[in-house]
Enzyme design. Sequence first.
Site, PDB file in Angstrom:
ATOM      1  N   ASP A  34      40.721  48.455  32.940  1.00 11.92           N
ATOM      2  CA  ASP A  34      40.514  47.149  33.552  1.00 11.92           C
ATOM      3  C   ASP A  34      41.230  46.068  32.743  1.00 11.92           C
ATOM      4  OD1 ASP A  34      38.979  45.506  35.539  1.00 11.92           O
ATOM      5  OD2 ASP A  34      38.083  44.681  33.726  1.00 11.92           O
ATOM      6  N   GLU A  42      45.378  48.752  35.200  1.00 12.15           N
ATOM      7  CA  GLU A  42      45.319  47.614  36.112  1.00 12.15           C
ATOM      8  C   GLU A  42      46.014  46.485  35.373  1.00 12.15           C
ATOM      9  OE1 GLU A  42      42.342  44.333  38.129  1.00 12.15           O
ATOM     10  OE2 GLU A  42      42.154  45.022  36.071  1.00 12.15           O
TER      11      GLU A  42
END
Length: 540
Positions: free
Chosen positions: A212, A277
């Site tokens: 993330d 990401e």
Amino acid sequence: MISAAAPPRTADDDWWRAAVVYQVYVRSFADSDGDGTGDLQGIRQRLPYLRDLGVDALWLTPFYTSPMVDGGYDVADYRDVDPMFGTLTDFDAMISDAHALGLRIIVDLVPNHTSSAHPWFAAALAAGPGSPERARYLFAAGQGAHGELPPNDWESIFGGPAWTRVADGEWYLHLFDPTQPDLNWRHREVRAEFEDVLRFWLDRGVDGFRIDVAHGMIKAEGLPDVGFSTLTTGQRQVELLGKGRLPYFDQDEVHEIYRAWRPILDSYPGGRMAVAEAWAETPQRLARYIGPDELHQAFSFDFLDATWSAESFRKVIDTALAESTVVGAPTTWVLSNHDKQRHVTRYGDGTQGLRRARAASLLMLALPGCAYLYQGEELGLPEVLDLPDELRQDPAFLRTGESRDGCRVPIPWSGELAPYGFGPAGSDLSWLPAPATWRALSVAAQTGVPDSTLELYRAALRIRHEHPALAGDAGDVTWLESGPGVLAFSRSAGTTVLTCVLNLSGAPALIDGYGEPLVASAALTGHLLPVDAAAWLERR
């Protein structure tokens, strides 16, 4: 339940290069105990559905101990399961069953920030300015005569300032919600902690990690101003999404972190991997996250953002394939996820949006590399736009009025009434309500129906696994001459050729010269491919 262990369907270490990965938003996938919240046992019970769908791996959104301010992306304990999702024993049973069915498990890692409920942050608040405990986070003195102003002009992704002041006068940085304080990734304890977290889950058998905010852990030295006062609101939002070189995104030093992580992943058998990401200013900078000494993949969000035109799709595809060739890694395609409006709705909603979504999915699944599916897209689910404000739980909603809750509504499994089999028989609880129109979109309603979106995905995934021309991950895409607004390319293996045609022209497109379609997102009339449709074809 399955008790015998078995190797995953794809046994080699490079399984991730051409895999189809299914994103499970844990809270909204399947509820085993009837409390209205999806859980690990619910996933375990539905694993046969995912095997039969034809995916290779599951990516699970965070299920760790968390106050759940941001859907679990505010982690209080990286080595345990939140009770709302189950226990570590439940996780172990779920991953064992997944592996027995030939499915791999990727878990979400949230390294940019912790929850404010994390023991480290509690210790930082108690210890005071200048303490070793505060050095793990990014605390700073304020500006102004009495330190009453934030240390700089940085803004939160969720709206408002990226700084919150504590009782002793210092400020701490949070690029997201105030309950998500950013870690100081120049601190050796932070780096050592997450290396240990990686090993904890690798030891439990996870096959990979989705990182993330992979571009955000390192902030520029001195925390310089951005100068947002010179930007319009629209420009500011683009910048905050990481599309530009900002002091808190895509700093060169972030690559040191991944160069330390890669040997850990490589030390475990079975092809353990990581996908970033990451947002970067250019495809070239995004490609720097990928390589034999860093991460295995990075999402191609430009594909998700492509407009509905042949020119836009071709430009994005060409750029991504060129960069993948440079770094020697496959492209990683995605059309929807838990942070973005579902692509049925992005493409126009209703009948048109569904036609286009089905066609775009066939385009994606015909391309070389890895494809990530978001739960429910195989059912053709649209965004739920009319959720009552009082039920929305996205922390960005109160700050900006924008909400990601509409793509997180629990998916429908069966039945005539909401929540459509989300929980056990007799349960009518669901943390977000599903609309009445979803009764026709449930797994049960679409199973065995030839023209349904679910059966389209099942057929496409089966062919993707079995057809020799779709088996590779390299950039073996040959563009074909086609009419205006029609995108066509072929992939081949020896003498076997498969062609993908996508009609974005506004009029039926002639596709003469091919045999019967292997799979199509809309029925062909003679040799005409309808508007907003795609087909996979073989030459006669």
